[in-house]
Design an enzyme around this catalytic site. Sequence first.
Site, PDB file in Angstrom:
ATOM      1  N   HIS A 113      36.308  43.000  45.791  1.00 17.21           N
ATOM      2  CA  HIS A 113      35.537  41.586  46.309  1.00 17.21           C
ATOM      3  C   HIS A 113      36.088  41.334  47.595  1.00 17.21           C
ATOM      4  O   HIS A 113      36.938  41.774  48.099  1.00 17.21           O
ATOM      5  CB  HIS A 113      35.796  40.552  45.255  1.00 17.21           C
ATOM      6  CG  HIS A 113      35.457  40.811  43.826  1.00 17.21           C
ATOM      7  ND1 HIS A 113      35.974  40.103  42.641  1.00 17.21           N
ATOM      8  CD2 HIS A 113      34.596  41.620  43.074  1.00 17.21           C
ATOM      9  CE1 HIS A 113      35.606  40.454  41.790  1.00 17.21           C
ATOM     10  NE2 HIS A 113      34.467  41.503  41.876  1.00 17.21           N
ATOM     11  N   SER A 149      35.692  37.151  38.886  1.00 15.72           N
ATOM     12  CA  SER A 149      34.608  36.496  38.194  1.00 15.72           C
ATOM     13  C   SER A 149      35.025  35.480  37.077  1.00 15.72           C
ATOM     14  O   SER A 149      34.309  34.734  36.770  1.00 15.72           O
ATOM     15  CB  SER A 149      33.739  37.460  37.550  1.00 15.72           C
ATOM     16  OG  SER A 149      32.821  38.153  38.625  1.00 15.72           O
ATOM     17  N   ASP A 209      29.839  33.916  42.701  1.00 20.51           N
ATOM     18  CA  ASP A 209      31.045  33.708  42.253  1.00 20.51           C
ATOM     19  C   ASP A 209      31.995  33.914  43.430  1.00 20.51           C
ATOM     20  O   ASP A 209      32.967  33.487  43.558  1.00 20.51           O
ATOM     21  CB  ASP A 209      31.347  34.290  40.942  1.00 20.51           C
ATOM     22  CG  ASP A 209      30.966  35.724  40.702  1.00 20.51           C
ATOM     23  OD1 ASP A 209      30.392  36.177  41.596  1.00 20.51           O
ATOM     24  OD2 ASP A 209      31.293  36.298  39.831  1.00 20.51           O
ATOM     25  N   SER A 253      31.839  36.042  33.526  1.00 21.45           N
ATOM     26  CA  SER A 253      31.057  34.783  33.881  1.00 21.45           C
ATOM     27  C   SER A 253      30.488  34.003  32.757  1.00 21.45           C
ATOM     28  O   SER A 253      30.469  33.175  32.903  1.00 21.45           O
ATOM     29  CB  SER A 253      29.689  35.535  34.814  1.00 21.45           C
ATOM     30  OG  SER A 253      30.661  36.049  36.104  1.00 21.45           O
TER      31      SER A 253
END
EC number: 3.1.3.1
Length: 488
Positions: A448, A97, A370, A160
């Site tokens: 992720h 992020s 993201d 973020s």
Amino acid sequence: MLRSTRNHKLRNEAEMKSEYWRQDAQSMLAAKLAALDALKANSAKNVIMFLGDGMSIHTVTATRNLLGDSPEKVYFEKFPYTGLSKTYCVNRQVADSACTATAYLGGVKANYGTIGINAQVKRYSCEDHTEHRVDSIAKWAQDAGKSAGFVTSARVTHASPAGVYAHIADRNWENDMEVAAGGCDPEQTLDIARQLVEWPTGQQLKVILGGGRQNFLNSTVRDETGYAGNRQDGRNLIKQWLSDRQSENVTAKYVWSRKGLTELNLEHTDYLLGLFASDHLPYDGDRHRSTKHSAQADPSLTELTEAAIRVLQRNDKGYFLFVEGARIDMAHHSNYAQRSLEDTAEFARAVQQAREMTSEEDTLIVVTSDHSHVMTINGYPHRDESITGVIDYLADDQLPWSILSYANGPGYAGTYKKSEGRVRLTDTDAAYPLYVHPAMVPLNADTHGGDDVAVFASGPFAQHFSGNYEQTNIPAMMARAAGIGPYN
């Protein structure tokens, strides 16, 4: 051959008729034609960027199913223009992020774990990075005389939101204690919380709403709910923020609870700082399930978004607002699929609130993520089966399996037993809101994913967001629509 043993009902019997689908197509064509008429719109006075952290396309699809599938839809799926963005970092195929925040807010790809600086700076570097700093679209808006602010369900110093205002070589340096632990001098390498309060872009933000009081208070000080701070330098950055605003002779308010927020006169508030938790805000589903984190005690992302717009819209020149649904990502990391989908549903409600409070003629709204996650939707469930439940088939090991599962994460521990193989799942297991969904590879947190993420756009110049493009193109297109920044 897979065989179902249950009787299933159609969610929407109208779907059995051809006319249902033809009418759906007619509605779509009418919406496309209306969108074409909007292409002659003027520049965007306001830009609102919604960031669903970790909101993969699979997450959006599963949330749609959670909300009832057809005819119910996730609100922003109705936006007229959709694209895909590429999320990699300069040095990593699968992003975090931090580097992505630099991309979608500043228009520059960076190294994994760094924020607001280009890829010439390696992570953990203590050196001065002034020449390598990357300004965000929030600063471009401020330079153009517009207001800027952000909302997040994470700490306001998290990766973020930090992309809005910070420039730092490690996303974890949210307070001076973490900077020192990283081997840097906290007086030379300012932590993210200090940058928010002391550096120009952060100082000029009209709205800061989220969690993270612990990074603003010293360890000897307890916040309004009894939690101690993390700082070691004796600073109280909340008091410092209020003092600075007082010296500027502006109306500034600090709130720490939903009650305090609802009692504010936002039409007469120039600057608003809201820190509603010591750490992150609670998961949205937990707000309704828990007596400790009740919906009455904690503000929702929708409520925070509404408050932010009410403050920012006081500027006749317009504004830039960044809104992050952060807990989508955090739930995925723990393989809490239902929690993640619940937060995505709340994120969609916040988008709807923003769209209803603004005009498509002068306000561009962009919704994206993201990065993705490694959750997938397994085949072949019936339409009436709960998306978070157990599929109505048996696998080759004669055991049922979960419709949603992860490639890796803590769910592995509840999926396999060394001597017995895969654990038998039941509908009762899956119905538990905090059920940890199955994972194939054991990790304490899921990773992720590296796949592209969706971009949805509505408002002036929304057509620019069609196609497949670098994540760094997003702020360029937003800035061009608003006539600000280097892409004007």
